[in-house]
Design an enzyme around this catalytic site. Structure first.
Site, PDB file in Angstrom:
ATOM      1  N   GLY A 117      47.961  62.266  63.380  1.00 49.24           N
ATOM      2  CA  GLY A 117      48.609  62.067  64.428  1.00 49.24           C
ATOM      3  C   GLY A 117      49.976  62.628  64.480  1.00 49.24           C
ATOM      4  N   ARG A 146      45.022  68.830  67.518  1.00 45.24           N
ATOM      5  CA  ARG A 146      45.087  69.865  68.586  1.00 45.24           C
ATOM      6  C   ARG A 146      46.426  70.516  68.642  1.00 45.24           C
ATOM      7  NH1 ARG A 146      41.321  67.702  73.453  1.00 45.24           N
ATOM      8  NH2 ARG A 146      39.175  67.425  72.034  1.00 45.24           N
ATOM      9  N   TYR A 175      41.072  50.749  76.246  1.00 45.09           N
ATOM     10  CA  TYR A 175      42.209  50.773  75.213  1.00 45.09           C
ATOM     11  C   TYR A 175      42.365  49.475  74.698  1.00 45.09           C
ATOM     12  CZ  TYR A 175      47.104  51.834  73.155  1.00 45.09           C
ATOM     13  OH  TYR A 175      48.164  51.824  72.396  1.00 45.09           O
ATOM     14  N   ASP A 198      40.910  66.483  62.152  1.00 50.78           N
ATOM     15  CA  ASP A 198      40.167  65.767  63.097  1.00 50.78           C
ATOM     16  C   ASP A 198      39.693  64.420  62.507  1.00 50.78           C
ATOM     17  OD1 ASP A 198      38.563  64.804  65.038  1.00 50.78           O
ATOM     18  OD2 ASP A 198      37.551  66.461  65.518  1.00 50.78           O
ATOM     19  N   GLY A 228      52.477  63.326  67.668  1.00 49.73           N
ATOM     20  CA  GLY A 228      52.804  62.430  68.649  1.00 49.73           C
ATOM     21  C   GLY A 228      53.841  61.545  68.634  1.00 49.73           C
TER      22      GLY A 228
HETATM   23  C1  AKB Z   1      50.299  52.214  76.342  1.00 50.24           C
HETATM   24  O1  AKB Z   1      51.216  52.150  77.358  1.00 50.24           O
HETATM   25  O2  AKB Z   1      49.347  52.867  76.280  1.00 50.24           O
HETATM   26  C2  AKB Z   1      51.020  52.180  74.862  1.00 50.24           C
HETATM   27  C3  AKB Z   1      50.898  50.628  74.371  1.00 50.24           C
HETATM   28  C4  AKB Z   1      51.638  49.629  74.879  1.00 50.24           C
HETATM   29  O3  AKB Z   1      50.118  50.631  73.601  1.00 50.24           O
HETATM   30  N1  AKB Z   1      52.486  52.393  75.167  1.00 50.24           N
END
Ligand code: AKB
Length: 328
Positions: free
Chosen positions: A8, A36, A143, A52, A11
């Site tokens: 990554g 990518r 997430y 990847d 990023g």
């Molecule tokens: C998000 O907002 O997705 C990130 C985090 C706080 O993990 N910056």
């Protein structure tokens, strides 16, 4: 010192961490991994590899080719909160499948791993203020669920196979550059708008308080936890980490100390607001401070001043190069 792989690398954390690792170890020992998005602006002669993280065979061939056994992986490739919510299947593949592959490879090649978790691991059962290290983890969104599973995996690989994985729960991170599809990233967008002389419509309510950190502190945290003696790392899921908390209104006020004409209003993004409302307002990171000496350096005033100065430089360079500003 052994070789280091950063996944990554393109990023926000990756770009900053690569710079810091080059400064510490030189460019020959650090392999900048990307998938990518190709990497630009690396030092001359530095090493990079397309990887990847979901492709374990490819990961193994990069590790072998670059002599990474006994070395380190900073595994940063991941989807942020809003991207994960919009494509949960891809999020699970990258955020959890990728980490599983990295840990399998680390086990086989005896590598130390850094992997960032997030304040997103907390949900409605955790206290909102000064959320403690051991608060319950019941995230409401994809997430956060990926991060909780990742923490469990890290813990399991340590207990069962002695894989030395180290992790911190990052708050929102602020650095110049295109903001990713997350929730806390509104703060970066706001500072860009202010520097460009534009008004900003905040996607979060004026009083939505979230934990945040200057990327310079976040980068140092990654390097410091990786250098800490093994016996000091007592939390083998992920450490709470904290520096500052602010609301959109407080950030706008801080910006106005430098750019008095800056104006904001509010155009609430329902998904971002719900995600933000499910996260803590502030974090208790005393375990990290006590156990491996974590200490933040930058608060809201220092971060805002630095971001404004850096973005002004960046926009000036773009203006000179393109005859106009391009960003995002
Ligand atoms: C998000 O907002 O997705 C990130 C985090 C706080 O993990 N910056």
């Amino acid at each position: 010192m052994k070789n280091i792989l950063v996944t990554g690398g393109a990023g926000a954390i990756g770009r900053n961490l690569l710079k810091a690792l080059y400064a510490q170890h030189g460019s020959q020992m650090v392999i900048a991994g990307y998938n990518r998005t190709p990497l630009t602006g690396l030092p001359d002669g530095s090493l990079s590899a397309q990887v990847d993280v979901y492709d374990k065979e490819r990961l193994i061939s990069v590790v072998e080719e670059h002599d990474l056994d006994d070395g380190e992986i900073y595994h940063l490739a991941a989807l942020l909160s809003i991207a994960a919510e919009k494509d949960p299947e891809r999020a699970r593949r990258v955020n959890m499948g990728g980490l599983k592959n990295v840990l399998d490879v680390a086990r086989e090649y005896d590598m130390r791993v850094f992997w960032p978790s997030s304040i997103a691991v907390f949900g409605s059962s955790a206290p909102k203020h000064n959320t403690p290290q051991n608060a319950p983890l019941d995230p409401e969104f994809e997430y956060g669920r990926n991060k909780v599973e990742g923490e469990k995996l890290l813990n399991q690989f340590f207990d069962e196979f002695e894989v030395d994985g180290r992790s911190v729960r990052y708050p929102g991170l602020l650095t110049p550059g295109k903001p990713g599809p997350g929730t806390t990233e509104y703060a970066i967008e706001m500072i860009y708008a202010a520097v460009r002389g534009e008004h900003y419509a905040s996607p979060l309510r004026h009083d939505t308080e979230l934990p945040m950190m200057d990327m310079r502190d976040a980068t140092r945290a990654a390097l410091e936890i990786m250098k800490a003696p093994k016996e000091d790392i007592k939390v083998r899921t992920s450490y709470n980490l904290s520096a500052m908390s602010f609301t959109p209104e407080e950030l706008a006020e801080e910006i106005r100390k430098h750019i008095p004409r800056f104006k904001t209003d509010y155009k609430i993004d329902d998904l971002k607001q719900r995600v933000a409302d499910s996260w803590p307002n502030s974090i208790d990171d005393s375990s990290a401070r006590d156990q491996w000496g974590w200490n933040h350096r930058y608060g809201l005033p220092e971060m805002t001043e630095h971001m404004i100065a850096e973005i002004q430089k960046e926009l000036e360079i773009l203006r000179n190069a393109n005859g106009g500003v391009k960003y995002g």
